[in-house]
Design a protein around this motif. Structure first.
Motif, PDB file in Angstrom:
ATOM      1  N   THR A  24      38.135  43.792  45.934  1.00 42.97           N
ATOM      2  CA  THR A  24      39.426  43.262  46.360  1.00 42.97           C
ATOM      3  C   THR A  24      40.250  44.356  47.021  1.00 42.97           C
ATOM      4  N   SER A  25      40.712  44.088  48.216  1.00 47.74           N
ATOM      5  CA  SER A  25      41.550  45.037  48.935  1.00 47.74           C
ATOM      6  C   SER A  25      42.986  44.525  48.963  1.00 47.74           C
ATOM      7  N   GLY A  26      43.892  45.411  49.316  1.00 50.25           N
ATOM      8  CA  GLY A  26      45.290  45.062  49.387  1.00 50.25           C
ATOM      9  C   GLY A  26      46.140  46.241  48.941  1.00 50.25           C
ATOM     10  N   ARG A  27      47.440  46.055  48.896  1.00 51.32           N
ATOM     11  CA  ARG A  27      48.338  47.139  48.517  1.00 51.32           C
ATOM     12  C   ARG A  27      49.206  46.728  47.343  1.00 51.32           C
ATOM     13  N   ASP A  28      49.368  47.635  46.417  1.00 52.31           N
ATOM     14  CA  ASP A  28      50.330  47.467  45.332  1.00 52.31           C
ATOM     15  C   ASP A  28      50.149  46.146  44.593  1.00 52.31           C
ATOM     16  N   PHE A  29      48.958  45.901  44.111  1.00 51.70           N
ATOM     17  CA  PHE A  29      48.736  44.697  43.339  1.00 51.70           C
ATOM     18  C   PHE A  29      48.032  45.038  42.035  1.00 51.70           C
ATOM     19  N   ARG A  30      48.199  44.125  41.073  1.00 48.44           N
ATOM     20  CA  ARG A  30      47.557  44.298  39.771  1.00 48.44           C
ATOM     21  C   ARG A  30      46.684  43.078  39.509  1.00 48.44           C
ATOM     22  N   ILE A  31      45.451  43.306  39.148  1.00 48.01           N
ATOM     23  CA  ILE A  31      44.502  42.222  38.924  1.00 48.01           C
ATOM     24  C   ILE A  31      44.360  41.930  37.443  1.00 48.01           C
ATOM     25  N   GLY A  32      44.385  40.669  37.098  1.00 40.78           N
ATOM     26  CA  GLY A  32      44.126  40.230  35.737  1.00 40.78           C
ATOM     27  C   GLY A  32      42.677  39.790  35.615  1.00 40.78           C
ATOM     28  N   ALA A  33      42.476  38.507  35.341  1.00 46.49           N
ATOM     29  CA  ALA A  33      41.122  37.987  35.196  1.00 46.49           C
ATOM     30  C   ALA A  33      40.400  37.962  36.539  1.00 46.49           C
ATOM     31  N   MET A  34      39.074  38.075  36.468  1.00 48.79           N
ATOM     32  CA  MET A  34      38.214  37.961  37.644  1.00 48.79           C
ATOM     33  C   MET A  34      37.050  37.054  37.273  1.00 48.79           C
ATOM     34  N   GLY A  35      36.564  36.290  38.236  1.00 50.59           N
ATOM     35  CA  GLY A  35      35.496  35.370  37.897  1.00 50.59           C
ATOM     36  C   GLY A  35      34.622  35.011  39.075  1.00 50.59           C
ATOM     37  N   TRP A  36      33.500  34.385  38.737  1.00 56.30           N
ATOM     38  CA  TRP A  36      32.555  33.895  39.736  1.00 56.30           C
ATOM     39  C   TRP A  36      32.408  32.383  39.590  1.00 56.30           C
ATOM     40  N   TYR A  37      32.350  31.726  40.727  1.00 55.32           N
ATOM     41  CA  TYR A  37      32.123  30.289  40.804  1.00 55.32           C
ATOM     42  C   TYR A  37      31.010  30.060  41.818  1.00 55.32           C
ATOM     43  N   ARG A  38      30.448  28.846  41.808  1.00 53.32           N
ATOM     44  CA  ARG A  38      29.441  28.530  42.809  1.00 53.32           C
ATOM     45  C   ARG A  38      29.575  27.073  43.247  1.00 53.32           C
ATOM     46  N   GLN A  39      29.091  26.832  44.446  1.00 56.67           N
ATOM     47  CA  GLN A  39      29.232  25.487  45.000  1.00 56.67           C
ATOM     48  C   GLN A  39      28.031  25.151  45.867  1.00 56.67           C
ATOM     49  N   VAL A  40      27.495  23.965  45.615  1.00 54.10           N
ATOM     50  CA  VAL A  40      26.443  23.398  46.448  1.00 54.10           C
ATOM     51  C   VAL A  40      27.103  22.415  47.402  1.00 54.10           C
ATOM     52  N   PRO A  41      26.725  22.392  48.669  1.00 51.50           N
ATOM     53  CA  PRO A  41      27.351  21.452  49.618  1.00 51.50           C
ATOM     54  C   PRO A  41      27.339  20.029  49.086  1.00 51.50           C
TER      55      PRO A  41
END
Length: 120
Positions: A24-41
């Motif tokens: 994750t890029s950007g400036r002056d941010f704080r990250i909490g939870a992170m996750g993975w999802y998936r999708q089939v068309p």
């Protein structure tokens, strides 16, 4: 602006392994939870795994014991190590990060997705 970017998707044979990354890029941010999802068309996006800022992890039953989520807070990066891959794991995999904002509700940011194809 917070921008997650996934990488690592590929074509792999059944029983094989892959490791996805999301930075994750950007400036002056704080990250909490992170996750993975998936999708089939044509199907709804489904949750795969998530990790809290403290490192606690949770997994969907379909991937438990085969996938491992981890994070490197210094690099604002979350990983998904996938083992014993099955054809039904074929999907576009998306990363979601939750931005913590003081005095305001948290905000979700999604990556653009990376394709994982499991096929012989």
């Amino acid at each position: 602006q917070v921008q997650p970017v996934e990488s690592g998707g590929d074509l792999v044979q059944p029983g094989g392994s892959l490791k996805l990354s999301c930075t994750t890029s950007g400036r002056d941010f704080r990250i909490g939870a992170m996750g993975w999802y998936r999708q089939v068309p044509g199907m709804q996006r489904e949750w795969v795994a998530s990790t809290t800022s403290g490192g606690a992890t949770n997994y969907a039953d379909s991937v438990k014991g085969r996938f491992t989520i981890s994070r490197d807070n210094a690099k604002n990066t979350v990983y998904l190590e996938m083992n014993s891959l099955k054809p039904e794991d074929t999907a576009i995999y998306y990363c979601k990060v939750v931005q913590i904002r003081l005095g305001r509700p948290p905000r979700d940011f999604w990556g653009q997705g990376t394709q994982v194809t499991v096929s012989s």
